[in-house]
Design a protein around this motif. Structure first.
Motif, PDB file in Angstrom:
ATOM      1  N   TRP A 410       8.744  21.752 102.137  1.00 12.13           N
ATOM      2  CA  TRP A 410       8.968  22.872 101.219  1.00 12.13           C
ATOM      3  C   TRP A 410       9.267  22.379  99.809  1.00 12.13           C
ATOM      4  O   TRP A 410       8.741  22.935  98.829  1.00 12.13           O
ATOM      5  CB  TRP A 410      10.119  23.739 101.728  1.00 12.13           C
ATOM      6  CG  TRP A 410       9.837  24.388 103.036  1.00 12.13           C
ATOM      7  CD1 TRP A 410      10.360  24.057 104.250  1.00 12.13           C
ATOM      8  CD2 TRP A 410       8.916  25.464 103.282  1.00 12.13           C
ATOM      9  NE1 TRP A 410       9.840  24.858 105.235  1.00 12.13           N
ATOM     10  CE2 TRP A 410       8.941  25.732 104.669  1.00 12.13           C
ATOM     11  CE3 TRP A 410       8.084  26.222 102.463  1.00 12.13           C
ATOM     12  CZ2 TRP A 410       8.182  26.727 105.254  1.00 12.13           C
ATOM     13  CZ3 TRP A 410       7.313  27.205 103.042  1.00 12.13           C
ATOM     14  CH2 TRP A 410       7.360  27.455 104.415  1.00 12.13           C
ATOM     15  N   ILE A 411      10.093  21.352  99.695  1.00  9.48           N
ATOM     16  CA  ILE A 411      10.396  20.825  98.363  1.00  9.48           C
ATOM     17  C   ILE A 411       9.165  20.170  97.755  1.00  9.48           C
ATOM     18  O   ILE A 411       8.851  20.363  96.578  1.00  9.48           O
ATOM     19  CB  ILE A 411      11.566  19.820  98.441  1.00  9.48           C
ATOM     20  CG1 ILE A 411      12.833  20.517  98.933  1.00  9.48           C
ATOM     21  CG2 ILE A 411      11.823  19.192  97.076  1.00  9.48           C
ATOM     22  CD1 ILE A 411      14.013  19.580  99.113  1.00  9.48           C
ATOM     23  N   SER A 412       8.428  19.392  98.560  1.00 12.05           N
ATOM     24  CA  SER A 412       7.244  18.696  98.041  1.00 12.05           C
ATOM     25  C   SER A 412       6.189  19.678  97.549  1.00 12.05           C
ATOM     26  O   SER A 412       5.598  19.490  96.469  1.00 12.05           O
ATOM     27  CB  SER A 412       6.659  17.782  99.124  1.00 12.05           C
ATOM     28  OG  SER A 412       7.589  16.794  99.517  1.00 12.05           O
ATOM     29  N   LEU A 413       5.921  20.725  98.325  1.00  7.78           N
ATOM     30  CA  LEU A 413       4.946  21.731  97.889  1.00  7.78           C
ATOM     31  C   LEU A 413       5.432  22.468  96.646  1.00  7.78           C
ATOM     32  O   LEU A 413       4.629  22.826  95.769  1.00  7.78           O
ATOM     33  CB  LEU A 413       4.680  22.725  99.015  1.00  7.78           C
ATOM     34  CG  LEU A 413       3.850  22.204 100.195  1.00  7.78           C
ATOM     35  CD1 LEU A 413       3.791  23.253 101.303  1.00  7.78           C
ATOM     36  CD2 LEU A 413       2.436  21.842  99.739  1.00  7.78           C
ATOM     37  N   SER A 414       6.735  22.690  96.550  1.00  6.25           N
ATOM     38  CA  SER A 414       7.282  23.418  95.409  1.00  6.25           C
ATOM     39  C   SER A 414       7.161  22.627  94.113  1.00  6.25           C
ATOM     40  O   SER A 414       6.866  23.197  93.054  1.00  6.25           O
ATOM     41  CB  SER A 414       8.747  23.783  95.669  1.00  6.25           C
ATOM     42  OG  SER A 414       8.871  24.643  96.782  1.00  6.25           O
ATOM     43  N   VAL A 415       7.406  21.317  94.169  1.00  5.32           N
ATOM     44  CA  VAL A 415       7.374  20.511  92.941  1.00  5.32           C
ATOM     45  C   VAL A 415       5.999  19.944  92.654  1.00  5.32           C
ATOM     46  O   VAL A 415       5.795  19.321  91.599  1.00  5.32           O
ATOM     47  CB  VAL A 415       8.411  19.368  93.023  1.00  5.32           C
ATOM     48  CG1 VAL A 415       9.820  19.925  93.215  1.00  5.32           C
ATOM     49  CG2 VAL A 415       8.070  18.373  94.131  1.00  5.32           C
ATOM     50  N   LEU A 416       5.029  20.140  93.560  1.00  5.41           N
ATOM     51  CA  LEU A 416       3.684  19.607  93.345  1.00  5.41           C
ATOM     52  C   LEU A 416       3.058  20.091  92.041  1.00  5.41           C
ATOM     53  O   LEU A 416       2.454  19.280  91.309  1.00  5.41           O
ATOM     54  CB  LEU A 416       2.792  19.953  94.540  1.00  5.41           C
ATOM     55  CG  LEU A 416       1.347  19.433  94.480  1.00  5.41           C
ATOM     56  CD1 LEU A 416       1.319  17.919  94.377  1.00  5.41           C
ATOM     57  CD2 LEU A 416       0.561  19.899  95.697  1.00  5.41           C
ATOM     58  N   PRO A 417       3.153  21.397  91.658  1.00  2.36           N
ATOM     59  CA  PRO A 417       2.569  21.814  90.369  1.00  2.36           C
ATOM     60  C   PRO A 417       3.139  21.044  89.178  1.00  2.36           C
ATOM     61  O   PRO A 417       2.400  20.679  88.255  1.00  2.36           O
ATOM     62  CB  PRO A 417       2.924  23.308  90.290  1.00  2.36           C
ATOM     63  CG  PRO A 417       3.102  23.726  91.703  1.00  2.36           C
ATOM     64  CD  PRO A 417       3.695  22.550  92.405  1.00  2.36           C
TER      65      PRO A 417
END
Length: 517
Positions: A410-417
């Motif tokens: 969840w954190i990785s997908l959130s900060v990917l942008p």
């Protein structure tokens, strides 16, 4: 495969093995044991080998600060064990290997359990009746003071860079802070000393030392020392040794060599650095295996028209400001249950999305894109599974427990942008600029995010002060992550791959480092 990478890997590996053996030889005189308190707060015991436990002069419980772990206190515990102390390291709830969520009440309960266990009756076969000294750093110092107030049998308390507290136990108290510690920590140290002694102190802006007329309380401000360095400075160990002699005169006869302690500290620091440095040739060799026909970086995917660096800095500032306004209304990342990590994750996500909308990049998929992404993922696994465990044993806890693993995607997908935006700007929009100017741009954007982070915490989320303590470490970690991502880009030629690596590394770091609520 590159011959230079193989030679560099072999050289680093040889030096790493040498340092590992040197550290192992130094630790032969010590015994380490793992203990658990009803599966709640993990305890690690470090004591001198070859001695009867009942003959050890002092028992010491070491308590770390917020978002740290017992790993941060290990260097000090090892040195105290060399003096003959029976040392215990604890992971507070929500930290390190603890599986219990963090709260002040849970912390008090865990410490009380540990203290009662260490203050066991003299006829207990497993534990000696030696006096107990509690050492705490930052928030851990506050916890130590509270424990001494509830358990009068504690012989002494040593508070390193203590958080301010409204009470002072009636036990021998040593307070150590640094000249460059946080102002509120220095004020808290002075306030604590004044409570105990009734003396009025000047502002603690310069090194100095003060001691009560009875000698039962002492305050030391170390020169050229910040908040974390009170754990590793020779001056701290010298003051601790002097204070332990009040509890057990036997400690006075133990020799303490500041030079030997400094050398052992640097040896472990170099060992941790090499554990990370080995990652670079490993990734280069991995890219040679996974992407043998990769193209040059100038022909990568993710293309964006060149823009002025100052305009891009202002774009980050505008996006971060809008992100704060968005997070005022809604912040779904609060469910992550990380003390401080939820707001920071939301800030990076919103900033990245708004920045990508402003840049409007074109996506041009290359034939090696999937291979590059796979190589990036494997490089992250090497970092997490191959390098970080060695750093955990000697310096700071970086292992991800099963109770925190669900937060990682969840954190990785959130900060990917945000990291796609960051890599796009650094590797594409600023292409052609000198390295120094690109680094200055990176630092400028991080400075803007730091201001936005402070604004968000102190204006919108006033209760979460942890960012003040973590901000220097977050800035250093951000720069390190950026250099690691740059190596991924250099070896894969893909902005998407380096952005994915940055997101995975940040998700892993947030999941491990921020206290688990």
């Amino acid at each position: 495969m590159s011959r230079s990478n193989l030679i560099f890997l072999a050289a680093c590996g040889a030096v790493w093995l040498l340092l590992y053996q040197m550290i192992a030889v130094q630790n032969r005189a010590l015994v380490g044991e793992d203990h658990r308190q009803a599966e709640r707060a993990p305890l690690v015991r470090i004591r001198p080998a070859g001695r009867v436990e009942q003959s050890l002069p002092v028992k010491v419980l070491l308590i770390h600060g917020l978002s740290a772990s017992k790993s941060a206190m290990k260097q000090m515990a090892v040195e105290l064990a060399r003096w003959g102390c029976d040392c215990y390291l604890i992971d507070l709830p929500g930290h390190g290997d603890s599986r219990e969520p963090f709260s002040f009440e849970a912390t008090v309960s865990a410490i009380d359990q540990a203290v009662l266990r260490l203050l066991s009756a003299p006829n207990d076969a497993n534990y000696s009746s030696a006096p107990l000294v509690v050492i705490g750093h930052s928030f851990g110092a506050r916890v130590a003071l509270g424990a001494a107030l509830r358990h009068p049998r504690i012989a002494a308390v040593i508070a390193l860079s203590p958080a301010a507290e409204a009470f002072a136990p009636k036990v021998p108290l040593l307070i150590v802070t640094g000249e460059f510690d946080f102002p509120f920590v220095r004020r808290g140290a002075a306030f604590l000393y004044e409570q105990v002694t009734g003396a009025q102190l000047p502002r603690l802006d310069e090194p100095g030392e003060w001691q009560s007329s009875t000698g039962s309380s002492r305050l030391v401000v170390l020169p050229w020392t910040d908040h974390s360095q009170t754990l590793f400075k020779v001056g701290s160990l010298s003051e601790i040794k002097r204070w332990l002699t009040r509890v057990s005169p036997e400690i006075r006869n133990i020799s303490f060599s500041p030079w030997a302690f400094w050398l052992r500290t640097q040896l472990r620091a170099v060992f941790c650095l090499l554990s990370l440095l080995i990652w670079f040739p490993l990734v280069a060799l991995l890219a040679d295996l996974v992407m043998p026909t990769r193209r040059e970086p100038s022909r990568n995917s993710l293309v964006s028209p060149s823009k002025g660096e100052f305009r891009l800095v202002w774009m980050h500032a505008f996006a971060a400001t809008l992100a704060i306004l968005v997070l005022v209304r809604i912040n779904p990342w609060e469910r992550l249950g990380l003390l401080g990590g939820d707001y920071l994750t939301g800030l990076l996500c919103a900033t990245g999305l708004l920045g990508l909308v402003a840049l409007r990049p074109d996506w041009k998929r290359s034939e090696n894109e999937l291979r590059a992404l796979f190589c990036s993922f494997l490089a992250w696994l090497i970092l997490v599974l191959g390098c970080s465990p060695w750093i955990t044993t000697e310096f700071v806890h970086l292992d991800l427990s099963s109770t925190r693993l669900w937060r990682l995607p969840w954190i990785s997908l959130s900060v990917l942008p945000f990291f796609l935006l960051d890599e796009l700007v650094s590797r594409r929009s600023l292409q052609g600029l000198g390295t120094a100017r690109i680094v200055m741009f990176h630092l400028s954007t991080r400075f803007i995010l730091a201001i936005a982070l402070l604004l968000g915490f102190f204006v919108l989320r006033n209760g979460q002060f942890l960012v003040v303590l973590l901000l220097p470490g977050l800035l250093v970690t951000s720069l390190l992550c950026w250099y690691l991502a740059a190596w991924i880009h250099r070896n894969t030629g893909s902005v998407a791959a380096s952005g994915l690596f940055g997101a995975l590394a940040t998700g892993w770091f947030f999941s491990v480092f921020f206290a688990q609520l």
